[in-house]
Scaffold this motif. Structure first.
Motif, PDB file in Angstrom:
ATOM      1  N   LYS A 113       0.862  -1.179   0.000  1.00 26.31           N
ATOM      2  CA  LYS A 113       0.000   0.000   0.000  1.00 26.31           C
ATOM      3  C   LYS A 113       0.901   1.232   0.000  1.00 26.31           C
ATOM      4  N   LYS A 114       1.133   1.743  -1.187  1.00 26.03           N
ATOM      5  CA  LYS A 114       2.070   2.850  -1.335  1.00 26.03           C
ATOM      6  C   LYS A 114       1.525   4.006  -2.169  1.00 26.03           C
ATOM      7  N   ILE A 116      -1.444   5.556  -1.796  1.00 29.70           N
ATOM      8  CA  ILE A 116      -2.035   6.542  -0.889  1.00 29.70           C
ATOM      9  C   ILE A 116      -1.441   6.353   0.494  1.00 29.70           C
ATOM     10  N   LYS A 117      -1.583   7.391   1.336  1.00 36.51           N
ATOM     11  CA  LYS A 117      -0.967   7.389   2.660  1.00 36.51           C
ATOM     12  C   LYS A 117      -1.935   6.891   3.733  1.00 36.51           C
ATOM     13  N   GLU A 118      -1.357   6.308   4.771  1.00 36.59           N
ATOM     14  CA  GLU A 118      -2.155   5.961   5.942  1.00 36.59           C
ATOM     15  C   GLU A 118      -2.141   7.142   6.911  1.00 36.59           C
ATOM     16  N   GLY A 123      -6.897   5.811   8.902  1.00 33.84           N
ATOM     17  CA  GLY A 123      -6.538   4.748   7.983  1.00 33.84           C
ATOM     18  C   GLY A 123      -6.189   5.277   6.597  1.00 33.84           C
ATOM     19  N   TYR A 124      -6.280   4.410   5.607  1.00 29.73           N
ATOM     20  CA  TYR A 124      -5.957   4.807   4.242  1.00 29.73           C
ATOM     21  C   TYR A 124      -7.141   5.523   3.571  1.00 29.73           C
ATOM     22  N   TRP A 140      -9.068  10.251   0.797  1.00 30.43           N
ATOM     23  CA  TRP A 140      -7.741   9.682   1.000  1.00 30.43           C
ATOM     24  C   TRP A 140      -6.702  10.736   0.671  1.00 30.43           C
ATOM     25  N   ASP A 143       0.163   9.734  -2.008  1.00 28.70           N
ATOM     26  CA  ASP A 143       1.592   9.763  -1.712  1.00 28.70           C
ATOM     27  C   ASP A 143       2.270  10.634  -2.767  1.00 28.70           C
ATOM     28  N   GLU A 205      -3.438  -1.149  -6.763  1.00 26.76           N
ATOM     29  CA  GLU A 205      -3.646  -1.441  -5.348  1.00 26.76           C
ATOM     30  C   GLU A 205      -5.148  -1.461  -5.075  1.00 26.76           C
ATOM     31  N   TYR A 207      -8.223  -1.398  -2.161  1.00 25.12           N
ATOM     32  CA  TYR A 207      -8.584  -1.015  -0.792  1.00 25.12           C
ATOM     33  C   TYR A 207     -10.045  -1.375  -0.570  1.00 25.12           C
TER      34      TYR A 207
END
Length: 316
Positions: A113-114, A116-118, A123-124, A140, A143, A205, A207
């Protein structure tokens, strides 16, 4: 067309070409988009993916090209292409007269998971709504190191499969969804299953979130009216009615500021003031609290001081 293609592709046995294995797990994300599940432990840095131009072109001499226009050595309706180190690509098939027939975009889904940021406590992907209208928003944070985009959103009810429509906002990092069949006066028995697919270059990715409206409802800020030294609390304008059916519970925090103290709600020092902070929550479920209201400042009345005359001193 691509869905029919995959029904044929999935029956292909697990084989190897030289030292490169043929992928076992791949699926259609959207028409003409084929996603390969990355498994470095099984395949290493290279994996071969089967492609087919189309059932209608079986037995024909088909020419394949990359997005750059480079011709592949492989020819025919069915070929194997090598995906190396998550580098997918667009593969287009032509007939011998160089007429376009079909294309397939090959993407790679990795387990990381890169894109978007946590965010702490969110959370993400964070979803919220300010009432029980069946509408909610999810957001969200991208990144900065990756150029990401949303390529697909799926939202359905868990059992009935009721469709929840979602649209991407102009900011590119928020979606607004609406459950057209949602009834605020009925008990919510089903969850919403939300899946968002993000893409960066040829990497995908996924989610996934599952929730009910009652899990994410967060009232807007409490409305407050001040009469003399009394504060009247009022439900937010956006909250559902009747309030007897949608009750809220309130919290009030009071801070008394001294002469040299600095209240949290002010950037300047206040003298002898009372600051009130208020928030609200759905009284019937453990959903998030609203944001704190703007602080209310109550000045204490100052006592008037009378000028006292000094008693004249006796002359010696």
């Amino acid at each position: 067309m691509i869905l029919l293609v995959l029904q044929v592709l999935f029956v292909l046995p697990h084989t190897t070409t030289g030292s490169i294995k043929v992928a076992e797990s791949y699926w259609t994300l959207q028409p003409n988009e084929l996603v390969v599940d990355e498994d470095m432990a099984k395949y290493g840095s290279k994996v071969q993916v089967p492609l087919m131009c189309g059932e209608a072109f079986e037995g024909q001499d088909i020419v394949w090209k990359r997005a750059s226009g480079e011709k592949l050595q492989e020819r025919g309706n069915r070929i194997l292409v090598t995906v190396e180190e998550r580098r997918g690509g667009r593969y287009t098939c032509y007939n011998t007269e160089d007429s376009y027939l079909n294309h397939t975009l090959v993407l790679v889904r990795w387990p990381y998971k890169k894109i978007i940021k946590e965010i702490p406590e969110k959370g993400y992907v964070h979803c919220s709504t300010n009432n029980y209208s069946g509408s909610f928003q999810c957001s969200w944070t991208w990144d900065e190191k990756r150029a990401g985009e949303v390529i697909l959103i799926k939202a359905v009810r868990s059992y009935s499969g009721g469709n929840v429509s979602c649209s991407l906002n102009s900011s590119g990092q928020t979606i607004t969804c609406q459950d057209q069949e949602y009834c605020p006066y009925a008990e919510e028995l089903e969850h919403i299953n939300l899946t968002i697919y993000f893409r960066s270059n040829y990497v995908v990715e996924t989610y996934y979130l599952q929730f009910q409206i009652s899990d994410i409802v967060r009232p807007d800020m409490v409305r407050v009216k001040k009469k003399n030294n009394t504060l009247e609390l009022h439900y937010p304008d956006t909250w559902n009615i009747p309030f007897s059916y949608f009750p809220l519970t309130f919290q009030v925090k009071e801070i008394r500021c001294g002469r040299k103290s600095d209240c949290d709600c002010s950037n300047h020092k206040s003298s002898k003031r009372i600051h009130a902070f208020l928030l609200a929550q759905d009284d019937l479920c453990n959903s998030p609290w609203s944001e704190w209201t703007q602080c209310i400042k109550e000045k204490k009345k100052k006592r008037s001081r009378r000028n006292k005359k000094k008693r004249p001193q006796k002359e010696e």
